[in-house]
Structures are given as C-alpha cells and as structure tokens.
Scaffold this motif. Structure first.
Motif, PDB file in Angstrom:
ATOM      1  N   THR A   1     -14.261 -17.968 -39.152  1.00 49.51           N
ATOM      2  CA  THR A   1     -15.246 -19.044 -39.110  1.00 49.51           C
ATOM      3  C   THR A   1     -16.454 -18.712 -39.971  1.00 49.51           C
ATOM      4  O   THR A   1     -16.939 -19.549 -40.742  1.00 49.51           O
ATOM      5  CB  THR A   1     -15.692 -19.302 -37.662  1.00 49.51           C
ATOM      6  OG1 THR A   1     -14.550 -19.649 -36.879  1.00 49.51           O
ATOM      7  CG2 THR A   1     -16.696 -20.445 -37.600  1.00 49.51           C
ATOM      8  N   ARG A   2     -16.945 -17.498 -39.863  1.00 52.06           N
ATOM      9  CA  ARG A   2     -18.098 -17.079 -40.667  1.00 52.06           C
ATOM     10  C   ARG A   2     -17.770 -17.122 -42.157  1.00 52.06           C
ATOM     11  O   ARG A   2     -18.571 -17.608 -42.975  1.00 52.06           O
ATOM     12  CB  ARG A   2     -18.509 -15.676 -40.253  1.00 52.06           C
ATOM     13  CG  ARG A   2     -19.679 -15.059 -40.992  1.00 52.06           C
ATOM     14  CD  ARG A   2     -20.977 -15.775 -40.687  1.00 52.06           C
ATOM     15  NE  ARG A   2     -21.370 -16.649 -41.779  1.00 52.06           N
ATOM     16  CZ  ARG A   2     -22.485 -17.335 -41.801  1.00 52.06           C
ATOM     17  NH1 ARG A   2     -23.314 -17.276 -40.773  1.00 52.06           N
ATOM     18  NH2 ARG A   2     -22.784 -18.103 -42.819  1.00 52.06           N
TER      19      ARG A   2
ATOM     20  N   ALA B   1     -15.445 -18.958 -43.603  1.00 55.98           N
ATOM     21  CA  ALA B   1     -15.267 -20.358 -44.008  1.00 55.98           C
ATOM     22  C   ALA B   1     -16.615 -21.020 -44.269  1.00 55.98           C
ATOM     23  O   ALA B   1     -16.798 -21.742 -45.261  1.00 55.98           O
ATOM     24  CB  ALA B   1     -14.502 -21.124 -42.936  1.00 55.98           C
ATOM     25  N   VAL B   2     -17.572 -20.769 -43.386  1.00 58.74           N
ATOM     26  CA  VAL B   2     -18.912 -21.335 -43.581  1.00 58.74           C
ATOM     27  C   VAL B   2     -19.506 -20.841 -44.893  1.00 58.74           C
ATOM     28  O   VAL B   2     -20.109 -21.613 -45.654  1.00 58.74           O
ATOM     29  CB  VAL B   2     -19.816 -20.967 -42.387  1.00 58.74           C
ATOM     30  CG1 VAL B   2     -21.278 -21.292 -42.696  1.00 58.74           C
ATOM     31  CG2 VAL B   2     -19.371 -21.731 -41.133  1.00 58.74           C
TER      32      VAL B   2
ATOM     33  N   ARG C   1     -12.729 -30.329 -43.605  1.00 57.02           N
ATOM     34  CA  ARG C   1     -12.606 -29.096 -42.831  1.00 57.02           C
ATOM     35  C   ARG C   1     -11.319 -28.348 -43.183  1.00 57.02           C
ATOM     36  O   ARG C   1     -10.287 -28.972 -43.442  1.00 57.02           O
ATOM     37  CB  ARG C   1     -12.619 -29.449 -41.339  1.00 57.02           C
ATOM     38  CG  ARG C   1     -12.627 -28.267 -40.391  1.00 57.02           C
ATOM     39  CD  ARG C   1     -12.524 -28.778 -38.959  1.00 57.02           C
ATOM     40  NE  ARG C   1     -12.596 -27.710 -37.988  1.00 57.02           N
ATOM     41  CZ  ARG C   1     -11.558 -26.972 -37.603  1.00 57.02           C
ATOM     42  NH1 ARG C   1     -10.368 -27.200 -38.141  1.00 57.02           N
ATOM     43  NH2 ARG C   1     -11.710 -26.026 -36.703  1.00 57.02           N
TER      44      ARG C   1
ATOM     45  N   LEU D   1      -7.999 -23.442 -39.523  1.00 56.91           N
ATOM     46  CA  LEU D   1      -9.044 -22.470 -39.230  1.00 56.91           C
ATOM     47  C   LEU D   1      -8.830 -21.941 -37.813  1.00 56.91           C
ATOM     48  O   LEU D   1      -8.873 -22.709 -36.847  1.00 56.91           O
ATOM     49  CB  LEU D   1     -10.423 -23.128 -39.352  1.00 56.91           C
ATOM     50  CG  LEU D   1     -11.638 -22.216 -39.172  1.00 56.91           C
ATOM     51  CD1 LEU D   1     -11.677 -21.140 -40.238  1.00 56.91           C
ATOM     52  CD2 LEU D   1     -12.916 -23.032 -39.186  1.00 56.91           C
TER      53      LEU D   1
ATOM     54  N   GLU E   1     -10.061 -21.142 -34.996  1.00 56.23           N
ATOM     55  CA  GLU E   1     -11.359 -21.226 -34.322  1.00 56.23           C
ATOM     56  C   GLU E   1     -11.158 -21.534 -32.852  1.00 56.23           C
ATOM     57  O   GLU E   1     -10.420 -22.436 -32.487  1.00 56.23           O
ATOM     58  CB  GLU E   1     -12.193 -22.327 -34.970  1.00 56.23           C
ATOM     59  CG  GLU E   1     -13.554 -22.525 -34.341  1.00 56.23           C
ATOM     60  CD  GLU E   1     -14.252 -23.731 -34.951  1.00 56.23           C
ATOM     61  OE1 GLU E   1     -15.482 -23.714 -34.999  1.00 56.23           O
ATOM     62  OE2 GLU E   1     -13.564 -24.674 -35.352  1.00 56.23           O
TER      63      GLU E   1
ATOM     64  N   GLU F   1     -18.979 -18.118 -32.715  1.00 49.75           N
ATOM     65  CA  GLU F   1     -19.063 -18.849 -33.965  1.00 49.75           C
ATOM     66  C   GLU F   1     -18.273 -20.147 -33.841  1.00 49.75           C
ATOM     67  O   GLU F   1     -17.138 -20.166 -33.378  1.00 49.75           O
ATOM     68  CB  GLU F   1     -18.498 -18.016 -35.123  1.00 49.75           C
ATOM     69  CG  GLU F   1     -19.117 -16.631 -35.266  1.00 49.75           C
ATOM     70  CD  GLU F   1     -20.553 -16.651 -35.734  1.00 49.75           C
ATOM     71  OE1 GLU F   1     -21.138 -17.750 -35.831  1.00 49.75           O
ATOM     72  OE2 GLU F   1     -21.096 -15.582 -35.998  1.00 49.75           O
ATOM     73  N   ASN F   2     -18.867 -21.246 -34.252  1.00 51.20           N
ATOM     74  CA  ASN F   2     -18.236 -22.550 -34.234  1.00 51.20           C
ATOM     75  C   ASN F   2     -18.490 -23.181 -35.596  1.00 51.20           C
ATOM     76  O   ASN F   2     -19.631 -23.296 -36.023  1.00 51.20           O
ATOM     77  CB  ASN F   2     -18.839 -23.393 -33.109  1.00 51.20           C
ATOM     78  CG  ASN F   2     -18.377 -24.823 -33.137  1.00 51.20           C
ATOM     79  OD1 ASN F   2     -18.878 -25.628 -33.919  1.00 51.20           O
ATOM     80  ND2 ASN F   2     -17.413 -25.145 -32.294  1.00 51.20           N
ATOM     81  N   PHE F   3     -17.412 -23.574 -36.291  1.00 50.03           N
ATOM     82  CA  PHE F   3     -17.539 -23.997 -37.680  1.00 50.03           C
ATOM     83  C   PHE F   3     -18.519 -25.149 -37.847  1.00 50.03           C
ATOM     84  O   PHE F   3     -19.427 -25.097 -38.686  1.00 50.03           O
ATOM     85  CB  PHE F   3     -16.167 -24.399 -38.231  1.00 50.03           C
ATOM     86  CG  PHE F   3     -16.204 -24.891 -39.646  1.00 50.03           C
ATOM     87  CD1 PHE F   3     -16.350 -24.003 -40.703  1.00 50.03           C
ATOM     88  CD2 PHE F   3     -16.115 -26.244 -39.929  1.00 50.03           C
ATOM     89  CE1 PHE F   3     -16.394 -24.459 -42.020  1.00 50.03           C
ATOM     90  CE2 PHE F   3     -16.160 -26.715 -41.230  1.00 50.03           C
ATOM     91  CZ  PHE F   3     -16.300 -25.815 -42.284  1.00 50.03           C
ATOM     92  N   ARG F   4     -18.363 -26.188 -37.043  1.00 49.75           N
ATOM     93  CA  ARG F   4     -19.234 -27.360 -37.190  1.00 49.75           C
ATOM     94  C   ARG F   4     -20.694 -26.990 -36.968  1.00 49.75           C
ATOM     95  O   ARG F   4     -21.569 -27.309 -37.781  1.00 49.75           O
ATOM     96  CB  ARG F   4     -18.801 -28.452 -36.201  1.00 49.75           C
ATOM     97  CG  ARG F   4     -19.708 -29.670 -36.215  1.00 49.75           C
ATOM     98  CD  ARG F   4     -19.383 -30.639 -35.084  1.00 49.75           C
ATOM     99  NE  ARG F   4     -20.340 -31.740 -35.076  1.00 49.75           N
ATOM    100  CZ  ARG F   4     -21.541 -31.699 -34.534  1.00 49.75           C
ATOM    101  NH1 ARG F   4     -21.965 -30.577 -33.945  1.00 49.75           N
ATOM    102  NH2 ARG F   4     -22.341 -32.749 -34.568  1.00 49.75           N
TER     103      ARG F   4
ATOM    104  N   LEU G   1     -22.053 -24.365 -39.667  1.00 51.93           N
ATOM    105  CA  LEU G   1     -22.251 -24.936 -40.997  1.00 51.93           C
ATOM    106  C   LEU G   1     -23.453 -25.880 -41.014  1.00 51.93           C
ATOM    107  O   LEU G   1     -24.280 -25.833 -41.930  1.00 51.93           O
ATOM    108  CB  LEU G   1     -20.994 -25.678 -41.444  1.00 51.93           C
ATOM    109  CG  LEU G   1     -21.071 -26.326 -42.829  1.00 51.93           C
ATOM    110  CD1 LEU G   1     -21.292 -25.259 -43.912  1.00 51.93           C
ATOM    111  CD2 LEU G   1     -19.820 -27.136 -43.134  1.00 51.93           C
TER     112      LEU G   1
END
Length: 476
Positions: free
Chosen positions: A121-122, A124-125, A148, A152, A154, A175-178, A181
């Motif tokens: 996730t980190r 990807a961000v 997205r 992922l 996640e 960590e949460n992608f939305r 980011l």
C-alpha cells in the motif's frame, strides 16, 4: 412514547424545481447551479496503468450517451442514466487531454502483489504521488481520476467498535490506499476521485469489493460517479430547499479520530455545511477520554474555540454569518462543552444554537408486518429528548427497500434545542441526501457525521507539514 412518519424531503434543482429523488431531479430539471454556467466543461486528469486509463476512458465515452436502466420490475428504483452531455442531465461534458494522463508501468504495479499489504500500500501510494506531482504542474485540470491498482493486497475489513467508533479498529491495517493517498495528496490543487476497475469493467472480479458495490448496475454506477465528478469540479448537483421565512441554518458535525500512531485522540474536525451543501473542514485539537463515561470530550475552552473557528471559516467562505447553528456530535455533552459552545454562539450573536448528540447505536428496534423493514422516515420518540429515526428503510416512492441488510435506526438526543424533535429529524433525513457519492435514498448518517468519519480517517494520515484542504471535495 410516540411514533411519527416524516415524508421524504424534497431537493432543489435548476430553476427552483423540486423532486425527492436526485436522479429524477437532474434528468428532468438539471443541476441546481445550471443557471450559473449553462455548459460546464470538466477537464479530467487520469493516473493508472496504461490499460486501465484506456478502459476507463472508453467507458466514460460510452457514458456520454444514455444508459438503459437495469431490467427489473422495480422501475421506480432502477432508473436510466441520461448521458453526461451538455444537452441533457448535468448539462456538462468531460474533456480529456493526453498531457493530463500519467500512466504507471504495469511491471511496477505487478511487484505490489509480491509484498506484504502494508508495504504494498505504501509503495502504491508513492507510485501515484510521483505522477500526481508531475500532473500538478500542468494547467487546465479540474479533477483527477485515480484508476486504483487491480490487485493491491490491502486489508480493508476492519472491525469497528460501534460503542467507541473513534478507537482504531483492532484488525485494521495501519495503511489504507484511499485514505493514505488522499492525505498525502492534500498538497496538490485538485481533488481526487479513486475508481476501481469493477466500475468500468463488469467482467473484473474485485477481491476487495463488498456485495453492495458488486450488485450495482451500469446506470447506477454512472449516476454515482458522474455526480461525484460534477461536485468535485465545483458544481452543485442539488441543494436543500429553504423557506424564505426560516432562519439561515448551518450544520456542524463534530467527531473524533486517533492519530496514525494511536498515541493521541483528536477532535475530528467540524464540518460546516450550509443548505447549498457547501462543506468547510476545520481540524480541532487533542482531547481526552473521560473516566466517567469512556467517551471523548472537549474542555470548555476547546469547545468555544472550535465553534468560533468554524463560524469564522464559514464567514470567510460565504461572506455572511448564519442565524442558526445545529451541532451534531458523536459523543455526549458535558456541562463544560455546553457552556463553551454557548459562549461561542453568544460572541457571534447567533440567534439560535441547537445541540444534538447522535450515539452510535440504540438497542430499540421497530418491526413491521410483512417482509419489509419500517419505512424510511419513521421516527420513534422514547422520551422528550431521546429519539430514533429510520433513515434507511423501505422507500414508498421506490416500492422496495434498497438495502441488503436489516436496517438499524439513527438515534439522536436533543441536548439544547428550540426546534421540535420532528423538525430536527426532518433535517437529519434531508442531510442524508447530501451525499454526492450516492444518488439512491439509502444513506444512514447525515452528511455532517458521514464527513466526520471520512475526514478523520484521512487526517490521521496527513503529515504535520501539509495543511488540510478546507473543501469537502478533497475527502469524499
């Protein structure tokens, strides 16, 4: 004990026309601000893999034309999408430009699947932030679409303690992608719209999507996405009607969130909304959990400061002060908080201040003969100050219940009020419709507290050196 049914509140569209359903109102009359700009050109940036950018663009091009409603006997619930074009519906068009497209290499995205969820996730961000940094230097962009990553790894299914929703969920990934980011992207000048591949590609099986997202038909997906894009680009899809003889009202939501390290509990933000639906975000300071009721509370000075700052920001944004403030809070009120909020109201010369506590749950339930749940708008008053309202339930105009699970009521308690409980409940019901990510009548929480939850989740990830954006569009 008293049972009341509140009719579905109307929304206001172009020319002052009214309708209770957002989709009918947009289709029949146009958005509320159509008189300000008869043709709105929304310039769109896109970040994602090359294949996803291409697939998303092709579907959005398809949405320029009308999309048929789902084939169902529920013809009042499933409505066609009128097309996103300057001659119909939103009276707007999406404009793409190759300069505003930032593709991410497929092999970089594939590497994410080999990593632990937190690391993936980190990383990807970071990949998306690199492209957003370059895109931010390009002029002529109103909103950025984020395609997205498809796979992922996640963790998103965290269990939240409903009695203490401000606590960090035990099984949640840090960590949460939305959220991560959007927190990091606060430094940029355009709001983001994150889109899963399942939105434009019905053949894609999204491993993280819940049942409600999977069951949405194409027209409904188009309605929800284009409404969000229109709002994020500065438009007003609909607003709450206002009685000219009524006081100008503003609604403030106060909630709480833990910092990302879990060490500090903060006042979330006061979300200030007027009847147009304009939202202003205010971040509060640290708070403590009371030993008496195990709920977070403000000191009197902090309560006074929070409401004073909210009113100052409201005046800066709207060039006027409201005559009435209704404050929605997720924890009970102490006498110190009541005094602090009252002092702020007196200093601003407010005509009316009303304080509502919206607990997270209520053990009382209503049941109805037959297979359907209580009607949306059903209100049960258990005492003069304790009430519950079904904001989710069977919708008469649809002829069905639009949800998947047994609905729970929205509890509220009046702490300081001049309006009747029925008036306050009608406002809560109307505020559930001020959600520009959803066009069907199945929202449970008013926009004030819904935003508090969204904003708190994002602000807990926001670095100290980044100033949070004041517009709600950056958080939804």
């Amino acid at each position: 004990m008293r049972l009341t049914y509140l009719p579905e509140p109307d929304l206001e569209f172009f020319g002052g026309a009214r309708h209770l359903d957002p989709r009918h109102g947009i289709t029949d009359y146009g958005p509320a601000d159509a008189h300000q700009q008869h043709v709105r050109t929304i310039r769109v940036g896109v970040v994602g893999s090359e294949a996803n950018i291409d697939g998303l663009r092709r579907w959005l091009d398809r949405c320029r034309q009308p999309l048929a409603a789902k084939d169902s006997r529920l013809t009042r619930f499933y409505l066609p999408f009128p097309g996103f074009d300057t001659t119909t519906g939103f009276r707007s068009t999406l404009v793409f430009d190759s300069r505003l497209e930032r593709p991410i290499r497929e092999r970089s995205l594939r590497r994410l699947t080999e990593q632990p969820p937190d690391v993936a996730t980190r990383d990807a961000v970071d990949l998306y932030l690199e492209e957003l940094t370059t895109l931010d230097e390009e002029p002529g962009c109103d909103v950025v679409l984020i395609a997205r990553p498809d796979h992922l790894p996640e963790r998103t299914n965290a269990q939240v303690d409903e009695r203490r929703p401000w606590r960090k969920a035990k099984s949640a990934s840090p960590e949460n992608f939305r959220a991560l980011l959007k927190a990091e992207a606060m430094r940029f000048s355009r709001p983001l719209q994150i889109i899963r591949r399942s939105t434009w590609d019905p053949t894609f099986k999204d491993p993280d999507a819940d049942g409600e997202r999977r069951q949405q038909d194409e027209a409904t997906r188009a309605w929800n996405l284009h409404t969000a894009l229109y709002y994020k680009a500065g438009g007003v899809p609909w607003r709450l009607p206002r009685d000219p003889s009524a006081l100008t009202s503003c609604y403030v939501g106060v909630s709480f969130y833990k910092t990302n390290d879990g060490a500090t509990l903060h006042t979330s933000v006061a979300q200030v909304f007027n009847q147009r639906g304009d939202g202003v975000i205010i971040r509060g300071g640290p708070v403590r959990v009371s030993k008496d009721d195990r709920q977070p509370h403000l000191t009197g000075d902090d309560a006074q400061r929070l409401l004073s700052n909210s009113l100052k920001r409201y005046k800066a944004e709207h060039h006027t002060q409201p005559a009435r403030v209704v404050l929605h809070k997720t924890s009970s009120y102490t006498w110190a908080e009541i005094d602090g909020f009252s002092d702020a109201a007196d200093a601003a010369d407010l005509s009316v201040l009303e304080l509502l506590w919206l607990p997270s749950s209520e053990p009382v339930r209503l049941f109805r003969f037959g297979e359907h749940p209580p009607l949306r708008g059903t209100m049960l008053s258990l005492s003069a100050t304790r009430h519950l309202l079904y904001t989710r339930g069977s919708v008469p105009s649809y002829g069905t219940y639009p949800g998947m699970y047994i609905p729970a009521p929205l509890p509220f308690r009046t702490i300081e009020s001049e309006s009747s409980p029925e008036t306050l409940a009608s406002e809560l019901l109307a505020l559930t419709k001020m959600n520009w990510n959803q066009t069907q009548l199945d929202g449970k929480r008013p926009i004030t507290l819904r935003t508090a939850e969204q904003v708190g989740e994002i602000l807990r990830h926001t670095p100290d050196d980044i100033r949070p954006q004041p517009r709600y569009a950056y958080y939804m």
